[in-house]
Write an enzyme that holds these catalytic residues in place. Sequence first.
Site: not given
Ligand code: KIV
Length: 275
Positions: A64, A132, A134, A197
Amino acid sequence: MIQQKNTEARPYEPAKTPVFRRLTAGSIKRRKGTHLFPVVTAYDAPFARFAEEAGIDVILVGDSVGNVMLGYDETTPVTMEQMIHHAQAVSRGTSRAHVIVDMPFGSYQVSDEVALTNAIRLVKDGGACSVKVEGGVHEADRVRAIARAGIPVVGHIGITPQTAGLGPGYKMRTHRDRLVADARAIEAAGAYAIVLEVVDAGITREITEMLSIPTIGIGSGPHCDAQVLVLHDVLGIYAHSPSFAKRYAEFGSQAIDALQKYAQDVRESKFPSGA
Ligand code: KIV
Protein backbone atom coordinates in the site's frame (compact mmCIF):
# COMPACT_ATOMS: atom_id res chain seq x y z
CA MET A 1 63.93 -4.91 36.34
CA ILE A 2 61.60 -6.71 33.93
CA GLN A 3 57.95 -6.08 34.70
CA GLN A 4 55.87 -9.24 34.97
CA LYS A 5 52.80 -9.15 32.77
CA ASN A 6 49.56 -9.83 34.61
CA THR A 7 48.52 -13.02 32.87
CA GLU A 8 45.63 -13.78 35.20
CA ALA A 9 42.55 -14.33 33.02
CA ARG A 10 39.74 -11.90 33.65
CA PRO A 11 36.21 -13.25 33.57
CA TYR A 12 34.34 -12.50 30.36
CA GLU A 13 31.97 -9.57 30.71
CA PRO A 14 29.18 -9.29 28.15
CA ALA A 15 28.68 -5.91 26.45
CA LYS A 16 26.58 -3.48 28.48
CA THR A 17 24.51 -2.31 25.50
CA PRO A 18 21.07 -3.91 25.62
CA VAL A 19 20.38 -6.53 22.99
CA PHE A 20 16.84 -6.09 21.71
CA ARG A 21 15.29 -9.16 20.26
CA ARG A 22 12.53 -8.82 17.75
CA LEU A 23 9.22 -10.54 18.26
CA THR A 24 9.27 -13.78 16.29
CA ALA A 25 6.73 -15.28 13.94
CA GLY A 26 6.46 -18.19 16.38
CA SER A 27 5.34 -15.94 19.22
CA ILE A 28 2.83 -14.20 16.96
CA LYS A 29 1.43 -17.60 15.99
CA ARG A 30 1.14 -18.57 19.66
CA ARG A 31 -1.06 -15.51 20.30
CA LYS A 32 -3.93 -17.34 18.61
CA GLY A 33 -6.79 -17.58 21.06
CA THR A 34 -4.94 -15.70 23.82
CA HIS A 35 -5.48 -12.02 23.11
CA LEU A 36 -6.44 -9.70 20.24
CA PHE A 37 -3.55 -7.68 18.84
CA PRO A 38 -3.16 -4.63 16.59
CA VAL A 39 -1.07 -4.46 13.42
CA VAL A 40 -0.38 -1.26 11.49
CA THR A 41 1.46 -0.48 8.30
CA ALA A 42 4.54 1.75 8.26
CA TYR A 43 6.84 2.82 5.46
CA ASP A 44 9.53 4.96 7.07
CA ALA A 45 11.68 5.13 10.19
CA PRO A 46 9.93 7.86 12.24
CA PHE A 47 6.40 6.48 11.91
CA ALA A 48 7.59 2.93 12.50
CA ARG A 49 9.20 4.21 15.71
CA PHE A 50 5.94 5.94 16.69
CA ALA A 51 4.06 2.66 16.17
CA GLU A 52 6.56 0.76 18.30
CA GLU A 53 6.44 3.42 21.01
CA ALA A 54 2.64 3.17 20.93
CA GLY A 55 3.02 -0.52 21.82
CA ILE A 56 2.24 -1.96 18.40
CA ASP A 57 4.70 -4.78 17.98
CA VAL A 58 3.70 -6.14 14.58
CA ILE A 59 4.34 -3.73 11.70
CA LEU A 60 3.56 -4.37 8.06
CA VAL A 61 5.55 -2.69 5.32
CA GLY A 62 2.61 -3.00 2.95
CA ASP A 63 2.75 -2.52 -0.77
CA SER A 64 0.00 0.00 0.00
CA VAL A 65 3.13 2.18 0.03
CA GLY A 66 2.26 2.53 -3.67
CA ASN A 67 -1.05 4.26 -2.88
CA VAL A 68 -0.32 6.20 0.27
CA MET A 69 3.32 7.23 -0.24
CA LEU A 70 4.15 6.98 -3.94
CA GLY A 71 0.99 8.37 -5.52
CA TYR A 72 -0.08 5.32 -7.54
CA ASP A 73 -3.76 4.35 -7.84
CA GLU A 74 -2.95 0.67 -7.32
CA THR A 75 -0.33 -1.44 -5.58
CA THR A 76 0.41 -3.29 -8.83
CA PRO A 77 3.35 -1.08 -10.03
CA VAL A 78 5.31 -1.36 -6.75
CA THR A 79 8.75 -2.91 -7.26
CA MET A 80 11.10 -5.04 -5.16
CA GLU A 81 13.54 -2.12 -4.97
CA GLN A 82 10.84 0.13 -3.53
CA MET A 83 9.82 -2.51 -0.98
CA ILE A 84 13.44 -3.02 0.08
CA HIS A 85 13.99 0.74 0.40
CA HIS A 86 10.96 1.19 2.69
CA ALA A 87 11.57 -2.04 4.61
CA GLN A 88 15.10 -0.90 5.44
CA ALA A 89 13.77 2.36 6.84
CA VAL A 90 11.15 0.61 9.00
CA SER A 91 13.72 -1.86 10.19
CA ARG A 92 16.13 0.95 11.16
CA GLY A 93 13.34 2.81 12.96
CA THR A 94 12.42 -0.14 15.20
CA SER A 95 14.26 -2.54 17.46
CA ARG A 96 11.70 -4.93 18.90
CA ALA A 97 8.75 -5.01 16.50
CA HIS A 98 8.21 -7.86 14.08
CA VAL A 99 8.45 -6.37 10.59
CA ILE A 100 6.39 -8.13 7.91
CA VAL A 101 7.22 -7.05 4.37
CA ASP A 102 4.88 -7.45 1.41
CA MET A 103 6.13 -9.30 -1.64
CA PRO A 104 5.12 -6.96 -4.48
CA PHE A 105 3.23 -7.97 -7.62
CA GLY A 106 5.45 -9.95 -9.97
CA SER A 107 7.97 -10.94 -7.31
CA TYR A 108 6.51 -14.41 -6.58
CA GLN A 109 3.95 -15.49 -9.19
CA VAL A 110 6.39 -16.76 -11.84
CA SER A 111 7.91 -19.75 -10.02
CA ASP A 112 8.90 -21.10 -6.61
CA GLU A 113 12.50 -20.16 -7.36
CA VAL A 114 11.69 -16.55 -8.18
CA ALA A 115 9.48 -16.33 -5.09
CA LEU A 116 12.18 -17.73 -2.82
CA THR A 117 14.91 -15.55 -4.33
CA ASN A 118 12.85 -12.42 -3.74
CA ALA A 119 11.79 -13.46 -0.25
CA ILE A 120 15.46 -13.94 0.62
CA ARG A 121 16.23 -10.43 -0.73
CA LEU A 122 13.53 -8.92 1.48
CA VAL A 123 15.07 -10.62 4.51
CA LYS A 124 18.75 -10.03 3.70
CA ASP A 125 18.57 -6.58 2.12
CA GLY A 126 15.32 -5.24 3.56
CA GLY A 127 15.57 -6.56 7.12
CA ALA A 128 12.19 -8.33 6.91
CA CYS A 129 11.32 -10.68 9.78
CA SER A 130 8.72 -12.34 7.59
CA VAL A 131 7.08 -11.79 4.20
CA LYS A 132 3.46 -11.61 3.02
CA VAL A 133 2.11 -13.16 -0.16
CA GLU A 134 -1.30 -12.44 -1.71
CA GLY A 135 -3.41 -15.34 -2.96
CA GLY A 136 -5.03 -18.60 -1.88
CA VAL A 137 -4.99 -22.08 -3.38
CA HIS A 138 -3.09 -20.87 -6.47
CA GLU A 139 -0.23 -19.36 -4.46
CA ALA A 140 0.02 -22.16 -1.88
CA ASP A 141 3.08 -23.67 -3.57
CA ARG A 142 4.90 -20.33 -3.35
CA VAL A 143 4.07 -20.03 0.34
CA ARG A 144 5.35 -23.58 0.88
CA ALA A 145 8.61 -22.94 -0.98
CA ILE A 146 9.36 -19.81 1.06
CA ALA A 147 8.32 -21.34 4.40
CA ARG A 148 10.40 -24.48 3.74
CA ALA A 149 13.47 -22.28 3.34
CA GLY A 150 12.90 -21.03 6.87
CA ILE A 151 11.36 -17.65 6.04
CA PRO A 152 8.11 -17.12 7.94
CA VAL A 153 5.20 -16.27 5.63
CA VAL A 154 1.87 -14.50 6.11
CA GLY A 155 -0.91 -15.30 3.63
CA HIS A 156 -3.45 -12.78 2.33
CA ILE A 157 -6.88 -13.73 0.95
CA GLY A 158 -10.20 -12.02 0.26
CA ILE A 159 -9.56 -8.82 -1.68
CA THR A 160 -6.02 -9.09 -2.99
CA PRO A 161 -5.28 -5.53 -4.12
CA GLN A 162 -2.40 -6.41 -6.47
CA THR A 163 -4.84 -8.02 -8.91
CA ALA A 164 -8.23 -6.66 -7.76
CA GLY A 165 -8.05 -3.80 -10.26
CA LEU A 166 -7.24 -6.23 -13.10
CA GLY A 167 -10.57 -8.06 -12.81
CA PRO A 168 -12.22 -9.19 -9.59
CA GLY A 169 -12.73 -5.65 -8.21
CA TYR A 170 -13.02 -4.45 -4.63
CA LYS A 171 -16.42 -5.80 -3.53
CA MET A 172 -16.70 -7.74 -0.28
CA ARG A 173 -15.76 -11.38 -0.77
CA THR A 174 -18.68 -13.69 0.09
CA HIS A 175 -17.90 -16.95 -1.72
CA ARG A 176 -17.67 -19.16 1.35
CA ASP A 177 -16.35 -22.39 -0.18
CA ARG A 178 -13.60 -20.63 -2.15
CA LEU A 179 -12.48 -18.57 0.85
CA VAL A 180 -12.41 -21.59 3.15
CA ALA A 181 -10.42 -23.57 0.57
CA ASP A 182 -7.97 -20.66 0.19
CA ALA A 183 -7.51 -20.29 3.96
CA ARG A 184 -6.97 -24.02 4.44
CA ALA A 185 -4.47 -24.19 1.56
CA ILE A 186 -2.42 -21.29 2.91
CA GLU A 187 -2.32 -22.73 6.43
CA ALA A 188 -1.39 -26.18 5.10
CA ALA A 189 1.41 -24.59 3.03
CA GLY A 190 3.06 -23.35 6.22
CA ALA A 191 1.93 -19.73 6.71
CA TYR A 192 2.09 -18.61 10.34
CA ALA A 193 -0.74 -16.06 9.99
CA ILE A 194 -3.21 -14.91 7.35
CA VAL A 195 -4.72 -11.55 6.38
CA LEU A 196 -8.43 -11.57 5.52
CA GLU A 197 -9.22 -8.43 3.54
CA VAL A 198 -12.87 -7.37 3.15
CA VAL A 199 -14.30 -10.85 3.74
CA ASP A 200 -17.89 -11.32 4.94
CA ALA A 201 -17.91 -11.24 8.76
CA GLY A 202 -19.69 -14.60 9.14
CA ILE A 203 -17.21 -16.36 6.87
CA THR A 204 -14.35 -14.60 8.66
CA ARG A 205 -15.61 -15.98 11.97
CA GLU A 206 -15.78 -19.48 10.53
CA ILE A 207 -12.23 -19.22 9.15
CA THR A 208 -10.88 -17.79 12.44
CA GLU A 209 -12.44 -20.68 14.38
CA MET A 210 -11.28 -23.25 11.86
CA LEU A 211 -7.60 -22.27 11.52
CA SER A 212 -4.86 -22.82 14.06
CA ILE A 213 -2.98 -19.72 12.84
CA PRO A 214 -4.01 -16.13 13.69
CA THR A 215 -6.31 -14.31 11.28
CA ILE A 216 -5.51 -10.63 10.76
CA GLY A 217 -8.60 -8.78 9.58
CA ILE A 218 -9.02 -5.62 7.55
CA GLY A 219 -12.60 -4.65 6.76
CA SER A 220 -13.69 -8.18 7.70
CA GLY A 221 -15.47 -7.54 10.99
CA PRO A 222 -14.55 -8.25 14.59
CA HIS A 223 -14.06 -12.04 14.52
CA CYS A 224 -10.32 -12.09 13.86
CA ASP A 225 -7.32 -12.69 16.09
CA ALA A 226 -5.81 -9.35 15.05
CA GLN A 227 -6.75 -6.24 13.10
CA VAL A 228 -4.59 -4.34 10.64
CA LEU A 229 -5.06 -0.81 9.33
CA VAL A 230 -3.09 1.32 6.93
CA LEU A 231 -1.19 3.99 8.91
CA HIS A 232 -2.34 6.82 6.65
CA ASP A 233 -5.98 5.89 7.32
CA VAL A 234 -5.45 5.74 11.10
CA LEU A 235 -3.78 9.16 11.08
CA GLY A 236 -6.10 10.78 8.54
CA ILE A 237 -3.39 11.51 5.97
CA TYR A 238 -4.78 9.58 3.00
CA ALA A 239 -7.69 11.26 1.23
CA HIS A 240 -9.34 8.05 -0.01
CA SER A 241 -9.71 5.95 3.15
CA PRO A 242 -12.03 2.95 2.75
CA SER A 243 -15.32 3.10 4.66
CA PHE A 244 -14.28 0.34 7.10
CA ALA A 245 -11.17 2.25 8.24
CA LYS A 246 -11.35 4.33 11.41
CA ARG A 247 -9.49 7.65 11.35
CA TYR A 248 -8.08 8.35 14.83
CA ALA A 249 -6.57 11.72 13.84
CA GLU A 250 -6.66 14.25 11.00
CA PHE A 251 -2.96 14.78 10.34
CA GLY A 252 -3.64 15.75 6.72
CA SER A 253 -5.63 18.88 7.55
CA GLN A 254 -3.27 19.68 10.46
CA ALA A 255 -0.33 19.54 8.04
CA ILE A 256 -2.03 21.91 5.60
CA ASP A 257 -2.90 24.25 8.48
CA ALA A 258 0.71 24.29 9.75
CA LEU A 259 2.11 24.86 6.26
CA GLN A 260 -0.32 27.72 5.61
CA LYS A 261 0.78 29.39 8.85
CA TYR A 262 4.44 28.99 7.95
CA ALA A 263 3.87 30.36 4.43
CA GLN A 264 1.96 33.32 5.82
CA ASP A 265 4.71 34.07 8.36
CA VAL A 266 7.32 34.16 5.59
CA ARG A 267 5.16 36.37 3.36
CA GLU A 268 4.51 38.77 6.23
CA SER A 269 8.14 38.83 7.47
CA LYS A 270 7.16 37.16 10.76
CA PHE A 271 9.61 34.29 10.23
CA PRO A 272 12.50 34.30 10.94
CA SER A 273 12.00 36.62 13.87
CA GLY A 274 13.93 39.85 13.70
CA ALA A 275 13.52 40.10 9.92
O1 KIV B 1 -0.42 -3.41 1.65
C1 KIV B 1 -1.08 -3.36 2.69
O2 KIV B 1 -1.13 -2.35 3.39
C2 KIV B 1 -1.83 -4.55 3.07
C3 KIV B 1 -2.84 -4.40 4.14
C4 KIV B 1 -4.03 -3.71 3.59
C5 KIV B 1 -3.19 -5.70 4.76
O3 KIV B 1 -1.65 -5.57 2.50
